[in-house]
Design a protein around this motif. Structure first.
Motif, PDB file in Angstrom:
ATOM      1  N   ALA A  27      -1.115   0.404   9.203  1.00 17.46           N
ATOM      2  CA  ALA A  27      -0.417  -0.729   8.581  1.00 17.46           C
ATOM      3  C   ALA A  27       0.457  -1.488   9.565  1.00 17.46           C
ATOM      4  N   GLY A  28       0.928  -0.835  10.622  1.00 19.35           N
ATOM      5  CA  GLY A  28       1.808  -1.484  11.579  1.00 19.35           C
ATOM      6  C   GLY A  28       1.162  -2.616  12.364  1.00 19.35           C
ATOM      7  N   LEU A  29      -0.147  -2.790  12.245  1.00 23.98           N
ATOM      8  CA  LEU A  29      -0.825  -3.884  12.945  1.00 23.98           C
ATOM      9  C   LEU A  29      -0.421  -5.245  12.409  1.00 23.98           C
ATOM     10  N   TYR A  30       0.093  -5.284  11.172  1.00 22.97           N
ATOM     11  CA  TYR A  30       0.427  -6.553  10.541  1.00 22.97           C
ATOM     12  C   TYR A  30       1.907  -6.590  10.181  1.00 22.97           C
ATOM     13  N   ALA A  31       2.608  -7.555  10.735  1.00 21.38           N
ATOM     14  CA  ALA A  31       4.028  -7.718  10.428  1.00 21.38           C
ATOM     15  C   ALA A  31       4.200  -8.045   8.955  1.00 21.38           C
ATOM     16  N   GLY A  32       5.125  -7.375   8.327  1.00 18.98           N
ATOM     17  CA  GLY A  32       5.398  -7.617   6.917  1.00 18.98           C
ATOM     18  C   GLY A  32       4.667  -6.691   5.974  1.00 18.98           C
ATOM     19  N   PHE A  33       3.694  -5.931   6.483  1.00 19.46           N
ATOM     20  CA  PHE A  33       2.973  -4.984   5.635  1.00 19.46           C
ATOM     21  C   PHE A  33       3.694  -3.640   5.684  1.00 19.46           C
ATOM     22  N   GLU A  34       4.147  -3.169   4.529  1.00 21.41           N
ATOM     23  CA  GLU A  34       4.963  -1.956   4.481  1.00 21.41           C
ATOM     24  C   GLU A  34       4.116  -0.710   4.743  1.00 21.41           C
ATOM     25  N   GLY A  35       4.645   0.188   5.563  1.00 21.47           N
ATOM     26  CA  GLY A  35       3.945   1.415   5.908  1.00 21.47           C
ATOM     27  C   GLY A  35       4.525   2.631   5.212  1.00 21.47           C
ATOM     28  N   ASP A  36       3.994   3.809   5.565  1.00 26.26           N
ATOM     29  CA  ASP A  36       4.417   5.096   4.998  1.00 26.26           C
ATOM     30  C   ASP A  36       4.265   5.125   3.483  1.00 26.26           C
ATOM     31  N   LEU A  37       3.177   4.542   2.978  1.00 25.27           N
ATOM     32  CA  LEU A  37       2.897   4.526   1.547  1.00 25.27           C
ATOM     33  C   LEU A  37       1.561   5.208   1.269  1.00 25.27           C
ATOM     34  N   ILE A  38       1.433   5.771   0.066  1.00 28.67           N
ATOM     35  CA  ILE A  38       0.169   6.303  -0.423  1.00 28.67           C
ATOM     36  C   ILE A  38      -0.213   5.519  -1.673  1.00 28.67           C
ATOM     37  N   TYR A  39      -1.397   4.904  -1.646  1.00 32.17           N
ATOM     38  CA  TYR A  39      -1.895   4.142  -2.782  1.00 32.17           C
ATOM     39  C   TYR A  39      -2.856   5.027  -3.582  1.00 32.17           C
ATOM     40  N   PHE A  40      -2.526   5.264  -4.857  1.00 34.57           N
ATOM     41  CA  PHE A  40      -3.376   6.047  -5.747  1.00 34.57           C
ATOM     42  C   PHE A  40      -4.037   5.119  -6.771  1.00 34.57           C
ATOM     43  N   VAL A  41      -5.360   5.256  -6.921  1.00 32.83           N
ATOM     44  CA  VAL A  41      -6.085   4.526  -7.957  1.00 32.83           C
ATOM     45  C   VAL A  41      -6.870   5.527  -8.798  1.00 32.83           C
ATOM     46  N   PRO A  42      -7.385   5.124  -9.970  1.00 29.83           N
ATOM     47  CA  PRO A  42      -8.060   6.079 -10.852  1.00 29.83           C
ATOM     48  C   PRO A  42      -9.228   6.787 -10.176  1.00 29.83           C
ATOM     49  N   PHE A  63      -0.516   4.292  -8.913  1.00 30.66           N
ATOM     50  CA  PHE A  63       0.841   4.076  -8.424  1.00 30.66           C
ATOM     51  C   PHE A  63       0.861   4.131  -6.905  1.00 30.66           C
ATOM     52  N   VAL A  64       1.988   3.716  -6.352  1.00 31.00           N
ATOM     53  CA  VAL A  64       2.218   3.765  -4.912  1.00 31.00           C
ATOM     54  C   VAL A  64       3.382   4.705  -4.654  1.00 31.00           C
ATOM     55  N   TYR A  65       3.175   5.655  -3.748  1.00 29.51           N
ATOM     56  CA  TYR A  65       4.202   6.646  -3.419  1.00 29.51           C
ATOM     57  C   TYR A  65       4.781   6.330  -2.052  1.00 29.51           C
ATOM     58  N   ASN A  66       6.116   6.320  -1.953  1.00 35.25           N
ATOM     59  CA  ASN A  66       6.815   6.043  -0.703  1.00 35.25           C
ATOM     60  C   ASN A  66       7.173   7.360  -0.031  1.00 35.25           C
ATOM     61  N   MET A  67       6.610   7.602   1.149  1.00 32.44           N
ATOM     62  CA  MET A  67       6.854   8.854   1.868  1.00 32.44           C
ATOM     63  C   MET A  67       8.297   8.985   2.326  1.00 32.44           C
ATOM     64  N   ARG A  68       8.980   7.873   2.559  1.00 35.12           N
ATOM     65  CA  ARG A  68      10.321   7.926   3.141  1.00 35.12           C
ATOM     66  C   ARG A  68      11.372   8.395   2.156  1.00 35.12           C
ATOM     67  N   ASP A  69      11.284   7.936   0.910  1.00 31.90           N
ATOM     68  CA  ASP A  69      12.324   8.288  -0.058  1.00 31.90           C
ATOM     69  C   ASP A  69      11.787   8.974  -1.310  1.00 31.90           C
ATOM     70  N   GLY A  70      10.484   9.203  -1.384  1.00 39.72           N
ATOM     71  CA  GLY A  70       9.906   9.892  -2.526  1.00 39.72           C
ATOM     72  C   GLY A  70       9.817   9.064  -3.796  1.00 39.72           C
ATOM     73  N   SER A  71      10.025   7.767  -3.702  1.00 45.69           N
ATOM     74  CA  SER A  71       9.972   6.918  -4.891  1.00 45.69           C
ATOM     75  C   SER A  71       8.530   6.555  -5.224  1.00 45.69           C
ATOM     76  N   MET A  72       8.309   6.187  -6.500  1.00 40.37           N
ATOM     77  CA  MET A  72       6.993   5.776  -6.977  1.00 40.37           C
ATOM     78  C   MET A  72       7.118   4.462  -7.733  1.00 40.37           C
ATOM     79  N   ARG A  73       6.135   3.583  -7.576  1.00 38.22           N
ATOM     80  CA  ARG A  73       6.135   2.317  -8.288  1.00 38.22           C
ATOM     81  C   ARG A  73       4.722   2.028  -8.795  1.00 38.22           C
ATOM     82  N   PRO A  74       4.613   1.223  -9.861  1.00 35.41           N
ATOM     83  CA  PRO A  74       3.278   0.882 -10.397  1.00 35.41           C
ATOM     84  C   PRO A  74       2.473   0.074  -9.386  1.00 35.41           C
ATOM     85  N   PHE A  75       1.155   0.073  -9.594  1.00 30.05           N
ATOM     86  CA  PHE A  75       0.259  -0.654  -8.699  1.00 30.05           C
ATOM     87  C   PHE A  75      -0.842  -1.325  -9.510  1.00 30.05           C
TER      88      PHE A  75
END
Length: 423
Positions: A361-376, A385-397
């Motif tokens: 993800a670091g190849l593109y400025a503005g694209f957030e890294g250290d995330l896991i994208y889960f789909v069905p 949902f999307v899981y943030n490795m840095r703080d353990g938070s989860m958000r809808p996707f």
């Protein structure tokens, strides 16, 4: 480039299915002489593959000048039912869905995607009853093939499935049975060791749904073989995840986190699974997780094999995720060692039914890294949902896109597959 105009007639490589009407307009000639180097700079600022295709399909001069550049890989693409595609945006959302034409020889309304590697997807169609040519059977797969979504090249694979209640001579011949029964239920995941156009030998491995009362089955094939090599074993039971790593095939029982390492002995053209080793049977103990359930996946990331574990509250049917853990596997010990990690060094991981992929993800400025994208997927159809490795938070996707997955019987779902093509 904006995504407002949905050019469904443009392929991913910028080749339109029909000649654009505006190519003949006088204004195009003013831009036709744009230097290829300038086009290359423009393309490097476009992380979405659909936008790059729009540039190349402006006119034949841009199409020619737009190729031959060394570009960073485009943002991941999600392959949806009916051969629809949606690219990830720089903001981490999904762009409008667009349909890409499939080759006529494999086009079908019931086409399912069960795996991907680079520019290639693995597609299957329902099995057709030979006695009733218009009747399809959703409890078995018919044709299986590899399709390059850029060049539209098709590689046909031997027919894998048969009917459970009809063991005809054709079925036995098509399935060259080594171990187990001459029936493979619908495929859930297919992985490749290399891309078919990489110049190296490649192996295709498929896993199927488990049939009640029978062992889980794996099917292996490589170019030159006229049929699949079928393996089954009572110890490998339940939904599986597959991955190639350091020359071995790894098979993960997802709901138990039991990991098997399979050594493949190459032949000409046949090959055998010469050894199967159980190398992981349990996760580190966490008192708070007693009585809960897990769902696990594997991914190869920067030369390491990672284990991604979702923990659920109380029971597996509960859709609420308690936490996500990621472990790096030490394959030099027996059983394998586990070290929990909390960063991908700016990369992202994409988890789906066709396997897990890692993306720089670091190849593109503005694209957030250290995330896991889960789909069905077939194991957890409600995890979006999307899981943030840095703080353990989860958000809808992409909640609106996946509304169609709720309330539909699992056997009627075509789960999405992540496609990470190189340029």
């Amino acid at each position: 480039m904006g995504s407002g105009r949905n050019r469904s007639d443009a392929m991913f490589d910028g080749m339109p299915q029909t000649r654009p009407g505006f190519e003949s307009e006088a204004g195009v000639s003013l831009w036709a002489g744009l230097q290829p180097d300038i086009l290359g700079v423009v393309l490097r600022f476009l992380p979405c593959l659909a936008d790059r295709a729009r540039v190349r399909c402006v006119c034949r001069h841009w199409r020619a000048g737009g190729h031959g550049h060394v570009l960073p890989p485009p943002l991941p693409i999600l392959v949806l039912p009916e051969f629809k595609f949606s690219s990830l945006s720089i903001k981490g959302d999904l762009m409008p869905v667009r349909r890409v034409p499939v080759p006529r020889e494999v086009a079908a309304d019931d086409l399912r995607c069960v795996g991907s590697f680079d520019r290639w997807i693995v597609g299957v169609t329902p099995s057709m009853d030979r006695s009733h040519s218009a009747v399809y059977h959703r409890d078995a797969d018919g044709k299986t093939f590899l399709v390059n979504v850029f060049s539209r090249k098709v590689i046909r694979l031997p027919q894998l499935s048969s009917y459970r209640d009809k063991f005809s001579a054709h079925s036995r011949e098509a399935l060259r049975i080594l171990v187990g029964t001459p029936y493979i239920s619908p495929l859930r995941q297919v992985v490749l060791s290399n891309a078919p156009d990489s110049g190296s030998k490649y192996i295709v491995v498929a896993s199927s749904n488990q049939i009640v009362g029978q062992a889980q089955q794996l099917a292996l094939w490589q170019p030159g073989m006229i049929s699949w090599h079928i393996c089954s074993g009572a110890v490998i039971s339940g939904p599986l995840d597959l991955a190639f790593y350091q020359g071995k095939l790894y098979v993960l029982v997802r709901q138990k986190a039991h990991l098997f390492a399979c050594e493949l002995e190459d032949g000409d053209p046949e090959f055998l699974v010469s050894r199967v080793e159980l190398c992981l049977t349990e996760l580190p103990n966490h008192p708070s997780q007693e009585g809960g359930a897990i769902c696990s996946n594997m991914v190869v990331w920067r030369g390491e094999l990672l284990l991604i574990v979702r923990h659920y509250i109380d029971d597996f049917q509960n859709s609420q995720v308690l936490k996500v853990e990621v472990f790096a596997l030490d394959v030099s010990t027996n059983p394998y060692g586990l070290t929990e990690i909390h960063s991908f060094n700016g990369d992202c991981i994409f988890v789906g039914s066709g396997g897990c992929k890692s993306f720089p993800a670091g190849l593109y400025a503005g694209f957030e890294g250290d995330l896991i994208y889960f789909v069905p997927d077939d194991c957890k159809p409600h995890d979006i949902f999307v899981y943030n490795m840095r703080d353990g938070s989860m958000r809808p996707f992409a909640a609106k896109l996946f509304d169609c997955y709720f309330g539909v019987p699992e056997e009627n779902l075509d789960f999405p597959v992540w496609l990470l093509p190189s340029e």
